[in-house]
Design a protein around this motif. Structure first.
Motif, PDB file in Angstrom:
ATOM      1  N   GLU A   1       7.169   4.958   7.164  1.00  0.00           N
ATOM      2  CA  GLU A   1       6.804   4.608   5.786  1.00  0.00           C
ATOM      3  C   GLU A   1       5.633   3.623   5.769  1.00  0.00           C
TER       4      GLU A   1
ATOM      5  N   GLY B   1       2.524   5.453   6.583  1.00  0.00           N
ATOM      6  CA  GLY B   1       2.134   6.253   5.430  1.00  0.00           C
ATOM      7  C   GLY B   1       1.477   5.381   4.365  1.00  0.00           C
ATOM      8  N   LYS B   2       2.051   4.192   4.150  1.00  0.00           N
ATOM      9  CA  LYS B   2       1.526   3.266   3.151  1.00  0.00           C
ATOM     10  C   LYS B   2       0.129   2.792   3.563  1.00  0.00           C
TER      11      LYS B   2
ATOM     12  N   ARG C   1      -2.307   5.510   3.032  1.00  0.00           N
ATOM     13  CA  ARG C   1      -2.626   5.689   1.610  1.00  0.00           C
ATOM     14  C   ARG C   1      -3.584   4.607   1.131  1.00  0.00           C
TER      15      ARG C   1
ATOM     16  N   VAL D   1       5.889  14.643   6.876  1.00  0.00           N
ATOM     17  CA  VAL D   1       5.448  13.939   5.664  1.00  0.00           C
ATOM     18  C   VAL D   1       4.151  13.176   5.951  1.00  0.00           C
ATOM     19  N   LEU D   2       4.102  12.496   7.108  1.00  0.00           N
ATOM     20  CA  LEU D   2       2.884  11.768   7.477  1.00  0.00           C
ATOM     21  C   LEU D   2       1.696  12.711   7.595  1.00  0.00           C
TER      22      LEU D   2
ATOM     23  N   GLU E   1       0.622  13.767   4.118  1.00  0.00           N
ATOM     24  CA  GLU E   1      -0.094  12.686   3.425  1.00  0.00           C
ATOM     25  C   GLU E   1      -1.510  12.527   3.975  1.00  0.00           C
TER      26      GLU E   1
ATOM     27  N   GLU F   1      -3.528  15.417   2.543  1.00  0.00           N
ATOM     28  CA  GLU F   1      -3.763  15.225   1.107  1.00  0.00           C
ATOM     29  C   GLU F   1      -4.785  14.115   0.848  1.00  0.00           C
ATOM     30  N   GLN F   2      -4.735  13.075   1.677  1.00  0.00           N
ATOM     31  CA  GLN F   2      -5.739  12.019   1.531  1.00  0.00           C
ATOM     32  C   GLN F   2      -7.134  12.557   1.836  1.00  0.00           C
TER      33      GLN F   2
ATOM     34  N   ARG G   1      -8.506  14.657  -1.064  1.00  0.00           N
ATOM     35  CA  ARG G   1      -9.023  13.933  -2.234  1.00  0.00           C
ATOM     36  C   ARG G   1     -10.531  13.703  -2.143  1.00  0.00           C
TER      37      ARG G   1
END
Ligand SMILES: [Fe+2]
Ligand SMILES: [Fe+2]
Length: 311
Positions: A6, A9-10, A13, A57-58, A61, A64-65, A68
């Motif tokens: 987490e 991931g944070k 992000r 999930v990582l 993410e 997806e980053q 963007r």
């Protein structure tokens, strides 16, 4: 308290600089190595599923980053097949990282130590084009599937071990005595390989993978020609540098066939694939550009130096 995953991931992000991208990309690299390796039934197979989910999930993410940053430009890609292919082919001139000063420098001036360092990074970021094509072709429509099969067959040396592209690159690794592991590899190179695997493995990114692989075929020849010229200048044998000599020319044909047999029919059949393919191409080019920038920084090379093309 946040778990390690987490926190990573944070950090990702939030775009945290420092060691976090390196830790994340090393984890993804290790996972990709594990999950793609042929293995055996394991009585404890279910124990690892929670960790797999975290990594998945990582990975999601991360992609997806990256998306963007390209979504806006990709949305401008035309939806009719002819215009789309023209838009795609123009990336060779106007895409991120094109005509980077790094490559003429490798061709004309780089010392052997710099060339070895560069190749070490590139080899570590290499996810295996053959396997990526094989993963991507699953359940594609007929024309596209056939072209991916022809491309794969070329990767396989058309059935001859001596002509297989993967082992050909291995021979250069051996000749230059490069390290086989990814220790000392910058996170940007690891991220490039991890991106390609993420697109190849996850079917929600199937068309992104097609765009990313297609843009490699489109843009690799110029870079391969430069690297081949540099290796020749440094006295590396023709046999050892055959991978780069071959890709300087073969990928020109691969790219033409990819655009005609894969991109065109797919966009004609379903215009929604256009922005997905465009995103994939831009994702791959951005990841490459990020590598070139880091390499130039590490090799103390300016950005403005513009030398002639190697092709
Ligand atoms: Fe190849
Ligand atoms: Fe190719």
């Amino acid at each position: 308290m946040l778990s390690e995953a987490e926190t990573l991931g944070k950090n990702l992000r939030q775009g945290t600089e420092g060691s976090s991208p390196l830790i994340l990309q090393r984890r993804l690299t290790a996972w990709n190595r594990r999950r793609l390796a042929p293995a055996f039934p394991d009585p404890d197979w279910s124990d690892g599923l929670a960790a797999e989910l975290e990594l998945s999930v990582l990975e999601g993410e991360f992609v997806e980053q990256e998306r963007r940053a390209v979504i806006e430009r990709a949305a401008m890609a035309p939806h009719d097949p002819d215009s789309f292919v023209a838009w795609f082919e123009a990336l060779k001139q106007n895409g991120p990282g094109q005509n980077d000063a790094l490559f003429p420098w490798l061709a004309e001036s780089a010392p052997l130590s710099a060339m070895r360092w560069f190749l070490q990074q590139e080899v570590a970021g290499e996810a295996g084009f053959d396997d990526l094509v094989a993963l991507t072709q699953v359940k594609l429509t007929k024309t596209a599937k056939l072209e991916l099969a022809r491309n794969y067959w070329d990767e396989m040396g058309q059935g001859h071990a001596g002509g297989m592209h993967g082992p050909m690159l291995e021979r250069l690794v051996v000749a230059l005595d490069l390290e086989q592991d990814s220790h000392g590899v910058v996170w940007e190179s690891l991220a490039l390989g991890n991106l390609m695997v993420a697109l190849g493995v996850n079917r929600r990114y199937a068309y992104h993978s097609i765009g990313a692989l297609g843009v490699i075929e489109l843009t690799a020849p110029g870079r391969a020609a430069c690297v081949n010229r540099g290796l020749k200048r440094l006295g590396i044998s023709g046999e050892a540098r055959r991978y780069f000599a071959l890709h300087a020319t073969l990928d020109v044909k691969h790219s033409e066939a990819w655009n005609r047999e894969v991109l065109r029919p797919l966009v004609a059949g379903e215009p929604r694939v256009a922005p997905a393919i465009a995103e994939g191409a831009l994702l791959r080019l951005n990841a490459g550009a990020r590598c070139f920038e880091r390499y130039r920084r590490e090799l103390r090379l300016g950005h403005s130096e513009q030398l002639e093309n190697c092709a």
